[in-house]
Design a protein around this motif. Sequence first.
Motif, mmCIF file in Angstrom:
data_model
loop_
_atom_site.group_PDB
_atom_site.id
_atom_site.type_symbol
_atom_site.label_atom_id
_atom_site.label_comp_id
_atom_site.label_asym_id
_atom_site.label_seq_id
_atom_site.Cartn_x
_atom_site.Cartn_y
_atom_site.Cartn_z
ATOM 1 N N ASN A 184 0.557 -1.520 -0.104
ATOM 2 C CA ASN A 184 -0.199 -0.067 -0.056
ATOM 3 C C ASN A 184 1.330 1.026 -0.088
ATOM 4 N N ASP A 186 1.654 5.412 -0.876
ATOM 5 C CA ASP A 186 0.716 6.845 -0.749
ATOM 6 C C ASP A 186 1.732 7.492 -2.031
ATOM 7 N N LYS A 187 3.164 7.036 -2.006
ATOM 8 C CA LYS A 187 4.036 8.204 -2.730
ATOM 9 C C LYS A 187 5.231 6.683 -3.770
ATOM 10 N N ALA A 202 2.807 11.649 -5.557
ATOM 11 C CA ALA A 202 1.646 10.984 -5.513
ATOM 12 C C ALA A 202 1.595 9.675 -5.788
ATOM 13 N N ASN A 204 -1.299 5.476 -5.434
ATOM 14 C CA ASN A 204 -1.816 4.647 -4.841
ATOM 15 C C ASN A 204 -1.775 3.228 -5.721
ATOM 16 N N ARG A 223 1.486 2.804 3.332
ATOM 17 C CA ARG A 223 1.227 3.624 4.569
ATOM 18 C C ARG A 223 1.173 2.803 5.298
#
Length: 295
Positions: A184, A186-187, A202, A204, A223
């Motif tokens: 997971n 985020d960046k 960024a 996902n 994350r």
Amino acid sequence: MITVKHLEDNKIIEFKNTLNNSIAIINLKLGGSLQKLQINGEQILADMHPVPYETCYHSAILFPFVNRIDNGKYIFNKKEFQFKINEPANQNALHGLVFNKEFIFENQNTTANSTSVTLSYTEKDKNPAFPYVYKITLIYTFSNTSVALEIKVDNIDSKSFPFTLGWHPYFYSKNLSKSTLKFNADKKVNHNNKMITKNLEATNINELKDLDSGNYDDCFSLRSSKVIFETPTYNFTLNSNLKENYLQIYTPENKNAIAIEPITGISDSFNNKVGLQLLKPNKSFSSIYTLSVDI
């Protein structure tokens, strides 16, 4: 029952579990690295032969920095330092200072469900690029279907020092095109042509498939620490005890292998400060990576 043997003048530690056909080998001369792992008869770590350890850094402990430092240079407390360039093609310093140090065996502990060994390396000579003394302790704990690696850094110097920390294992897959890596993020880290961080953008992204479709050399901010690798013959879940986690993924050419590297910072952290931490005198930092295998 897991048995432990000390081989080659006590420089190799071999773990065997004959009940489930499992084996692990640690090489103290190669930075205390885990060079072989087989669980329930399935190969988990890749065999990187004939690529030299000094080229692939298989299962190396990365300290005081992970990945690369641009031109080997950084500034700390208004003073410039120069690491040795050991990636000449890109003129970078690569993977820190302890990957080729010889660790010593300290002790062994066996319980009803697991066996662990404690190894250590103490830096007594201050490297001009990193003029501090420190101790690295590795605790490997093996059970029937899992391996835990604790990396502990003790600052035994009189001054604080900057650091990032990581682990560089390569994992085997019988078929990378039918394997999936789940995490997971985020960046994602964008690199320049020297594989030095330009920026983070960024994202996902939560899984990668068809892992043999291209040469990966990518880094992500996560994350959570949970990483899952699914292959045709086994799956594993990798977790850490840390709040801030980064993941480096690298696929070498012509190998059924993928490096899945849990790290605390990114390339050039000593300059861009992403993930960089400061360890004060007489303080310690510990990361624990747990690999749980399902076959």
